[in-house]
Design an enzyme around this catalytic site. Structure first.
Site, short mmCIF file in Angstrom:
data_model
loop_
_atom_site.label_atom_id
_atom_site.label_comp_id
_atom_site.label_asym_id
_atom_site.label_seq_id
_atom_site.Cartn_x
_atom_site.Cartn_y
_atom_site.Cartn_z
N ARG A 147 0.87 -1.16 0.00
CA ARG A 147 0.00 0.00 0.00
C ARG A 147 0.90 1.21 0.00
O ARG A 147 1.88 1.26 0.76
CB ARG A 147 -0.87 0.00 1.25
CG ARG A 147 -1.84 1.14 1.27
CD ARG A 147 -2.57 1.20 2.59
NE ARG A 147 -1.92 2.10 3.50
CZ ARG A 147 -2.56 2.77 4.46
NH1 ARG A 147 -3.86 2.61 4.63
NH2 ARG A 147 -1.91 3.58 5.27
N TYR A 159 -2.48 11.54 6.64
CA TYR A 159 -2.84 10.17 6.93
C TYR A 159 -1.93 9.16 6.19
O TYR A 159 -1.68 9.30 5.00
CB TYR A 159 -4.31 9.87 6.51
CG TYR A 159 -4.52 8.40 6.50
CD1 TYR A 159 -4.65 7.72 7.71
CD2 TYR A 159 -4.44 7.65 5.32
CE1 TYR A 159 -4.73 6.35 7.74
CE2 TYR A 159 -4.51 6.28 5.35
CZ TYR A 159 -4.66 5.64 6.56
OH TYR A 159 -4.70 4.28 6.60
N ASP A 216 -4.90 4.15 -0.32
CA ASP A 216 -6.03 4.44 0.56
C ASP A 216 -6.37 5.93 0.48
O ASP A 216 -5.55 6.78 0.84
CB ASP A 216 -5.63 4.08 2.01
CG ASP A 216 -6.82 4.05 2.96
OD1 ASP A 216 -7.87 4.59 2.61
OD2 ASP A 216 -6.66 3.46 4.06
N HIS A 218 -8.77 7.24 2.23
CA HIS A 218 -9.21 7.55 3.59
C HIS A 218 -10.38 8.53 3.64
O HIS A 218 -10.37 9.48 4.41
CB HIS A 218 -8.03 8.02 4.45
CG HIS A 218 -7.99 7.35 5.79
ND1 HIS A 218 -8.21 8.02 6.96
CD2 HIS A 218 -7.79 6.06 6.14
CE1 HIS A 218 -8.14 7.16 7.98
NE2 HIS A 218 -7.89 5.98 7.50
N GLU A 242 -8.83 2.44 -2.15
CA GLU A 242 -9.63 2.18 -0.94
C GLU A 242 -10.27 3.45 -0.41
O GLU A 242 -9.65 4.52 -0.45
CB GLU A 242 -8.68 1.59 0.11
CG GLU A 242 -9.30 1.42 1.46
CD GLU A 242 -8.28 0.97 2.51
OE1 GLU A 242 -7.15 0.56 2.12
OE2 GLU A 242 -8.59 1.03 3.69
N GLU A 268 -13.80 -0.51 5.98
CA GLU A 268 -13.16 -0.68 7.30
C GLU A 268 -13.97 -0.02 8.42
O GLU A 268 -13.83 -0.40 9.57
CB GLU A 268 -11.71 -0.17 7.29
CG GLU A 268 -11.59 1.33 7.18
CD GLU A 268 -10.15 1.80 7.10
OE1 GLU A 268 -9.33 1.11 6.47
OE2 GLU A 268 -9.84 2.86 7.67
N ARG A 289 -13.75 -4.56 2.85
CA ARG A 289 -12.63 -4.19 3.73
C ARG A 289 -12.91 -4.34 5.22
O ARG A 289 -12.12 -3.87 6.06
CB ARG A 289 -12.27 -2.72 3.46
CG ARG A 289 -11.45 -2.50 2.23
CD ARG A 289 -10.04 -2.97 2.44
NE ARG A 289 -9.28 -2.07 3.28
CZ ARG A 289 -8.35 -2.45 4.14
NH1 ARG A 289 -8.07 -3.73 4.32
NH2 ARG A 289 -7.67 -1.57 4.84
N HIS A 318 -9.51 -5.89 6.82
CA HIS A 318 -8.77 -4.82 7.50
C HIS A 318 -7.81 -5.42 8.53
O HIS A 318 -8.21 -6.23 9.36
CB HIS A 318 -9.81 -3.94 8.21
CG HIS A 318 -9.33 -2.61 8.67
ND1 HIS A 318 -9.80 -2.02 9.82
CD2 HIS A 318 -8.44 -1.75 8.14
CE1 HIS A 318 -9.21 -0.85 9.97
NE2 HIS A 318 -8.39 -0.65 8.98
N GLU A 345 -4.54 -7.30 4.64
CA GLU A 345 -3.65 -6.23 5.12
C GLU A 345 -2.80 -6.76 6.28
O GLU A 345 -3.29 -7.47 7.15
CB GLU A 345 -4.52 -5.06 5.61
CG GLU A 345 -3.72 -3.87 6.12
CD GLU A 345 -4.61 -2.70 6.51
OE1 GLU A 345 -5.82 -2.91 6.70
OE2 GLU A 345 -4.09 -1.57 6.62
N TRP A 408 -11.38 12.58 8.24
CA TRP A 408 -10.02 12.10 8.50
C TRP A 408 -9.86 10.71 7.93
O TRP A 408 -9.46 10.15 7.21
CB TRP A 408 -9.68 12.02 10.00
CG TRP A 408 -8.26 11.56 10.15
CD1 TRP A 408 -7.13 12.29 9.93
CD2 TRP A 408 -7.80 10.24 10.51
NE1 TRP A 408 -6.01 11.52 10.12
CE2 TRP A 408 -6.40 10.25 10.47
CE3 TRP A 408 -8.46 9.03 10.82
CZ2 TRP A 408 -5.62 9.11 10.73
CZ3 TRP A 408 -7.70 7.92 11.11
CH2 TRP A 408 -6.29 7.96 11.07
C1 CS2 Z 1 -6.48 2.26 7.68
C2 CS2 Z 1 -6.35 2.22 9.12
O1 CS2 Z 1 -5.49 0.16 7.54
C3 CS2 Z 1 -6.10 1.01 6.94
O2 CS2 Z 1 -6.42 0.94 5.78
O3 CS2 Z 1 -7.27 3.08 7.00
O4 CS2 Z 1 -5.00 2.42 9.41
C4 CS2 Z 1 -7.20 3.20 9.92
O5 CS2 Z 1 -6.77 4.50 9.74
C5 CS2 Z 1 -7.10 2.80 11.35
O6 CS2 Z 1 -7.60 1.50 11.49
C6 CS2 Z 1 -7.88 3.73 12.25
O7 CS2 Z 1 -7.86 3.21 13.53
MG MG Z 2 -7.93 2.18 5.19
#
Ligand code: CS2
Ligand code: MG
Length: 408
Positions: A147, A159, A216, A218, A242, A268, A289, A318, A345, A408
């Site tokens: 990733r 992020y 990602d 996000h 993602e 997720e 996810r 996830h 992941e 976020w």
């Molecule tokens: C994320 C996570 O793994 C991922 O793809 O988006 O790191 C996410 O930010 C965290 O699980 C938040 O607790």
């Molecule tokens: Mg993610």
């Protein structure tokens, strides 16, 4: 035989984890993961203040019945706190059942459908050189999928980019363990959209076409921005894009789909199959996810993934570090057993976490295997756990350059 005791263990070996321990009248112990990053104590209270007394005396073998009893019986259904609590009970009961059967859990789920589970690592860097170093490091370890997240010029810490700088093995933990309120980060989608396609182009030039590249978003783009982005990056053949848009809006994915063939992954932050109803039946996504920990456990995830299979949609469970080794083991057993596995992941936990949770996973050239110990294959060392007190932590909040709160 019945459930004799239910205990909730909160420990913080570098980050917070909430673990459920169920012990049967015969002394068999099952473990479940109930960690909800940044809101851990809500789930711990749900389990110890509300569910524990309901579980004492129940037949530990009645997993489906217990799941329905907790889900339908609450009246207030769904939501991350409720579903993480139910997930922990469900995992612990499957752990117990598999231990009693003397088999690794994947055998009870139908046996292995593959020899190992392809995993992706998190490569990040504040600039391209740091990112390329991280990718090289992971390739040397045998990873076949990464990733990719990188800094955007003009924005600070964002992020997914390790503040620790480049490194082959690092623990990326976004929840900050300091203060009484979340840290704040800055975001600008326009700068991101202009920067990222060039990064993917350079990665393809440097690393060729074999590497599986994931990314990602996000939840930061609007539907039309995400459609443009997915279209712009098509030449770089992403394995998936993602969380392009905020997860609440299932129909947003229609717009992205209409404009691009970039594979899409989401889920997720979802916690039941109903969050996916439109996405799956209209084939708007390619990968599911959800975390086993946040989606009601193994019982619910198996049903969700079987539903997805009918539509040709695959798994991408996830697995960040806020999923404990118990939750990770639950994912690996499912990954090994189901037919529609996509990718898993994998963010390795730090050494302190692995002292508290003794795991039996094995990693070999980009593939994980859950091991063949009876049950989930993870045991929590309560003495080791007791050395790490809970420390309040928050995920960051995001603001646009003009100060507006953003996803976020
Ligand atoms: C994320 C996570 O793994 C991922 O793809 O988006 O790191 C996410 O930010 C965290 O699980 C938040 O607790
Ligand atoms: Mg993610």
């Amino acid at each position: 035989m019945s459930i004799a005791s239910v205990d909730v263990i909160v420990t913080s070996p570098g980050r917070n984890f909430v673990t459920l321990k169920i012990t049967t009248s015969d002394g068999v112990v099952g473990w479940g993961d109930a960690t909800l990053n940044g809101r851990e104590l809500s789930v711990a209270s749900y389990l110890s203040d509300h569910l524990a007394s309901m579980l004492i005396g129940r037949d530990e073998d009645r997993i489906e019945d217990t799941w329905q009893y907790l889900y339908r019986g609450a009246y207030w259904r769904r939501g991350p706190v409720t579903m993480a609590a139910i997930a922990a009970v469900d995992m612990a009961l499957w752990d117990i059942k598999a231990k009693k059967a003397g088999m690794p859990l994947y055998q009870l789920l139908g046996g292995a459908s593959r020899d190992g589970v392809r995993v992706y690592a998190h490569a990040s860097g504040t600039d391209f050189e740091a990112l390329a170093n991280a990718i090289t490091g992971y390739r040397e370890l045998g990873f076949t999928a990464v990733r990719v997240q990188t800094g955007v010029p003009g924005l600070g810490q964002i992020y997914g980019v390790s503040a620790a700088g480049p490194g082959v093995r690092y623990d990326y933990e976004p929840a900050k363990r300091s203060g009484d309120r979340p840290a704040e980060e800055t975001w600008d989608t326009r700068q991101y959209l202009n920067h990222m396609p060039g990064v993917f182009s350079k990665i393809r030039e440097e690393f060729g076409t074999d590497l599986r590249i994931l990314h990602d978003g996000h939840h930061r783009m609007s539907p039309i921005e995400a459609a443009r982005f997915a279209k712009d990056v098509e030449p770089y053949d992403l394995f998936w894009l993602e969380d392009a848009t905020p997860g609440e809006d299932q129909t947003a994915l229609r717009l992205i789909r209409q404009h691009s063939t970039t594979p899409l992954a989401i889920g997720e932050v979802f916690n039941t199959v109903y969050d996916y109803q439109t996405l799956i039946t209209e084939r708007l996504i390619d990968y599911v996810r959800s975390a086993v920990t946040h989606t009601g456990g193994i019982t619910a995830m198996k049903k969700l993934l079987d539903f997805a299979a009918i539509y040709g949609i695959r798994s991408g469970i996830h697995g960040p570090t806020d999923i404990s080794p118990v939750g990770m083991a639950a994912a690996l057993h499912l990954d090994l057993a189901i037919h529609n596995f996509g990718i898993q992941e994998y963010m390795p936990h730090n050494e302190q976490t692995l002292e508290v949770f003794q795991t039996s996973f094995t990693f070999d050239r980009g593939f994980l295997h859950p091991g063949d110990q009876p049950g989930l294959g993870v045991e929590l060392d309560e003495e080791a756990a007791g050395a790490f007190d809970y420390t309040k932590a928050y995920l960051p909040v995001n603001r646009l350059l003009d100060g507006t709160v953003h996803d976020w």
